[in-house]
Design a protein around this motif. Structure first.
Motif, mmCIF file in Angstrom:
data_model
loop_
_atom_site.group_PDB
_atom_site.id
_atom_site.type_symbol
_atom_site.label_atom_id
_atom_site.label_comp_id
_atom_site.label_asym_id
_atom_site.label_seq_id
_atom_site.Cartn_x
_atom_site.Cartn_y
_atom_site.Cartn_z
ATOM 1 N N ALA A 79 19.913 11.380 43.517
ATOM 2 C CA ALA A 79 20.003 12.841 43.569
ATOM 3 C C ALA A 79 20.912 13.377 42.471
ATOM 4 O O ALA A 79 20.607 14.389 41.837
ATOM 5 C CB ALA A 79 20.514 13.280 44.946
ATOM 6 N N ALA A 80 22.032 12.701 42.231
ATOM 7 C CA ALA A 80 22.958 13.142 41.188
ATOM 8 C C ALA A 80 22.303 13.070 39.809
ATOM 9 O O ALA A 80 22.435 13.990 38.987
ATOM 10 C CB ALA A 80 24.225 12.285 41.221
ATOM 11 N N LEU A 81 21.586 11.974 39.545
ATOM 12 C CA LEU A 81 20.905 11.824 38.254
ATOM 13 C C LEU A 81 19.797 12.861 38.100
ATOM 14 O O LEU A 81 19.636 13.462 37.036
ATOM 15 C CB LEU A 81 20.320 10.412 38.138
ATOM 16 N N TRP A 82 19.038 13.071 39.171
ATOM 17 C CA TRP A 82 17.917 14.015 39.139
ATOM 18 C C TRP A 82 18.406 15.448 38.937
ATOM 19 O O TRP A 82 17.925 16.154 38.044
ATOM 20 C CB TRP A 82 17.149 13.883 40.454
ATOM 21 N N VAL A 83 19.370 15.861 39.726
ATOM 22 C CA VAL A 83 19.916 17.218 39.605
ATOM 23 C C VAL A 83 20.581 17.408 38.244
ATOM 24 O O VAL A 83 20.361 18.418 37.566
ATOM 25 C CB VAL A 83 20.925 17.508 40.734
ATOM 26 N N GLY A 84 21.369 16.423 37.839
ATOM 27 C CA GLY A 84 22.060 16.537 36.559
ATOM 28 C C GLY A 84 21.103 16.638 35.391
ATOM 29 O O GLY A 84 21.292 17.484 34.487
ATOM 30 N N ALA A 85 20.056 15.811 35.397
ATOM 31 C CA ALA A 85 19.115 15.794 34.278
ATOM 32 C C ALA A 85 18.329 17.101 34.186
ATOM 33 O O ALA A 85 18.282 17.742 33.126
ATOM 34 C CB ALA A 85 18.163 14.612 34.429
ATOM 35 N N TRP A 86 17.708 17.523 35.293
ATOM 36 C CA TRP A 86 16.829 18.688 35.233
ATOM 37 C C TRP A 86 17.595 20.006 35.106
ATOM 38 O O TRP A 86 17.156 20.906 34.378
ATOM 39 C CB TRP A 86 15.925 18.727 36.454
ATOM 40 N N SER A 87 18.708 20.136 35.789
ATOM 41 C CA SER A 87 19.461 21.394 35.683
ATOM 42 C C SER A 87 20.062 21.554 34.295
ATOM 43 O O SER A 87 20.069 22.657 33.735
ATOM 44 C CB SER A 87 20.551 21.461 36.760
ATOM 45 N N THR A 88 20.551 20.454 33.715
ATOM 46 C CA THR A 88 21.111 20.522 32.358
ATOM 47 C C THR A 88 20.027 20.841 31.338
ATOM 48 O O THR A 88 20.230 21.668 30.431
ATOM 49 C CB THR A 88 21.781 19.179 31.989
ATOM 50 N N LEU A 89 18.877 20.173 31.465
ATOM 51 C CA LEU A 89 17.762 20.435 30.544
ATOM 52 C C LEU A 89 17.350 21.899 30.606
ATOM 53 O O LEU A 89 17.201 22.563 29.560
ATOM 54 C CB LEU A 89 16.573 19.545 30.910
ATOM 55 N N ALA A 90 17.164 22.438 31.812
ATOM 56 C CA ALA A 90 16.740 23.825 31.966
ATOM 57 C C ALA A 90 17.803 24.793 31.462
ATOM 58 O O ALA A 90 17.487 25.818 30.853
ATOM 59 C CB ALA A 90 16.420 24.107 33.430
ATOM 60 N N TYR A 91 19.049 24.460 31.698
ATOM 61 C CA TYR A 91 20.162 25.328 31.282
ATOM 62 C C TYR A 91 20.172 25.537 29.769
ATOM 63 O O TYR A 91 20.376 26.649 29.279
ATOM 64 C CB TYR A 91 21.472 24.706 31.748
#
Length: 207
Positions: free
Chosen positions: A152-164
């Motif tokens: 979950a940490a990797l998934w949230v970190g990757a997608w939220s950072t990319l979108a940001y």
């Protein structure tokens, strides 16, 4: 501050995210993770775009999505743990999943389940069934919790950072990533099949 236009495949989430904000992120990610067909990944991406435009706080988005993802998967685990095993033993024979084969699956998942749980977070379909499968196959809860939190940490970190950071360019980048996701899914399927075959062969030799 006016909400920024969401690119392409995220546009349909604008009313939901614009009206409910963080609550929408938490609820949608939460219910997706125990099997409800909800756009958890896309709303996380949309929230990241909003955060990049200053409409939401990216840290709050990430924390809420992480907590919701872990909690949702644990609901799935409970569903699988308390209901899945009985269901498999009663109906599994009709799809050739005998108690013996199911036991082999349990042993495999107990040994390699951590890798599966972590990687499944990034794969559509497996993400929604992740916790249910772990609970049904009898994976130890503490082990599941640890690897689920990591995924979950990797998934949230990757997608939220990319979108940001990607903003309006997100559609093109996401399309390119998901194109390769199919190959990753095939490779993961082959790897899992190979590990299961190796496990079965090893058990037969030991006998």
């Amino acid at each position: 501050m006016a909400a920024p236009p969401l690119p392409g495949f995220l546009a349909h989430l604008a009313p939901l995210l614009g009206h409910y904000g963080y609550l929408a992120v938490g609820v949608v990610v939460f219910v997706e993770d125990f099997g409800v067909p909800a756009p958890g990944e896309t709303i996380l991406l949309a929230a990241g775009v909003y955060a990049g435009a200053g409409r939401l706080n990216i840290v709050a988005v990430a924390v809420i999505a992480f907590v919701a993802a872990v909690a949702g998967d644990n609901i799935g685990y409970l569903i699988g743990h308390h209901g899945g095993r009985a269901f498999v033993h009663r109906w599994g024979k009709y799809v050739f999943l005998t108690p013996k084969r199911f036991q082999a699956t349990e042993e495999f998942f107990d040994r390699h389940g951590g890798k599966v749980v972590t990687a499944a977070r990034f794969i559509e379909g497996l993400r929604q069934a992740n916790g249910i499968i772990a609970g049904t196959t009898g994976m130890r809860w503490r082990r599941f919790l640890a690897f689920n939190a990591l995924g979950a940490a990797l998934w949230v970190g990757a997608w939220s950072t990319l979108a940001y950071f990607a903003g309006s360019h997100l559609t093109a980048i996401y399309d390119e990533i998901t194109r390769y996701q199919v190959y990753v899914l095939v490779a993961l399927g082959v790897l899992v099949a190979a590990l299961v075959v190796r496990h079965v062969v090893r058990r037969r030799r030991e006998r």
